[in-house]
Scaffold this motif. Sequence first.
Motif, PDB file in Angstrom:
ATOM      1  N   THR A  61      -4.065   4.653   6.374  1.00 18.07           N
ATOM      2  CA  THR A  61      -4.823   3.473   6.796  1.00 18.07           C
ATOM      3  C   THR A  61      -5.656   3.813   8.024  1.00 18.07           C
ATOM      4  OG1 THR A  61      -4.669   1.126   7.360  1.00 18.07           O
ATOM      5  CG2 THR A  61      -3.022   2.578   8.346  1.00 18.07           C
ATOM      6  N   LYS A  89       1.274   1.349   2.803  1.00 17.03           N
ATOM      7  CA  LYS A  89       1.174  -0.114   2.816  1.00 17.03           C
ATOM      8  C   LYS A  89       2.395  -0.812   3.414  1.00 17.03           C
ATOM      9  CE  LYS A  89       2.777  -0.667  -1.985  1.00 17.03           C
ATOM     10  NZ  LYS A  89       2.360  -1.068  -3.348  1.00 17.03           N
ATOM     11  N   LYS A 159     -10.687  -3.457   2.785  1.00 16.61           N
ATOM     12  CA  LYS A 159      -9.489  -3.165   1.990  1.00 16.61           C
ATOM     13  C   LYS A 159      -9.903  -3.008   0.539  1.00 16.61           C
ATOM     14  CE  LYS A 159      -6.215  -5.829   4.827  1.00 16.61           C
ATOM     15  NZ  LYS A 159      -5.162  -6.873   4.775  1.00 16.61           N
ATOM     16  N   MET A 164      -3.105  -3.447   0.070  1.00 12.87           N
ATOM     17  CA  MET A 164      -3.239  -2.250   0.889  1.00 12.87           C
ATOM     18  C   MET A 164      -3.885  -2.570   2.249  1.00 12.87           C
ATOM     19  SD  MET A 164      -1.912   0.261  -0.727  1.00 12.87           S
ATOM     20  CE  MET A 164      -2.529   1.646   0.223  1.00 12.87           C
TER      21      MET A 164
END
Length: 283
Positions: A61, A89, A159, A164
């Motif tokens: 991320t 996630k 996203k 996620m």
Amino acid sequence: MAAITAALIKQVREETGAGMMDVKKALTEADGDVARAKEIIRAKGIQAAGKREGRKAQEGTIASTVVESANGQTGYAVELNSETDFVAKTPKFVEFADTVLGYAVKADADSAEALLAGAAENGTVKEAVEEAAALFGEHVKVGQFAKITGPHVEIYAHKKSVEMPPSIVAMIATDEAGAAVAHEAALQISAMGAQWLTREDVPAEVVESERRVATEKSLAEGKPEKIVPKIVEGRLNAFYKENVLLEQAFVKDPSKSVGDLFKEVGGQALAFARVEVGKGEEA
């Protein structure tokens, strides 16, 4: 002639997606010069549908924030990678990414290396990331890092799916007037992936490479030699319109450019950055 090794062929295949024989021919023609071989492959129009086939994309991320600074505002974006999207996630992984981002802001880091060398709660950020890897049971690392500063900084975090965390972060710094269209510009950066702000920012060697490729491609297509320079300039302009932010067609209204968008409000774009999960160096 330079030796055309298996390692050299493998490198060019991975970077272009061209077949082994095409790569070998290009390297032979380029006398082992990788950059020149890639130009030859492009000039011949060899497709790269299988580019990087078989290489596993990194998961993870991107944590980002804007803080007030001496020069107005500063935007930070830090990519934190994991091996699987299952880990990426989880709330704990996202929380840890925000913690690492906090370390970047506190240290006023200018690079991933500076961030990793900075202080964490106990020891360095590098040590904190290594400890997190043991906690998550996967290889965890800090990937790409971006920082921009200006009177106004806008961030758009995209996203790819609801479950996620953000996988693309676009940041743009503008003057005060430009803030009126900064959000639209950030959306553009996220969607269209410009590489440079203005054509003057494109490195000379990149321009020269594009010019060579366009020339060779035009000649290979049988275009009359006397009109090739004009065709080359046209292809260069198309390259700029694809890769330079202020020259890109505005996605919401292709009749005008992103540069026109800023002109309409009397503002300026000063700098931008785009970070996408898995697009940095593999490690």
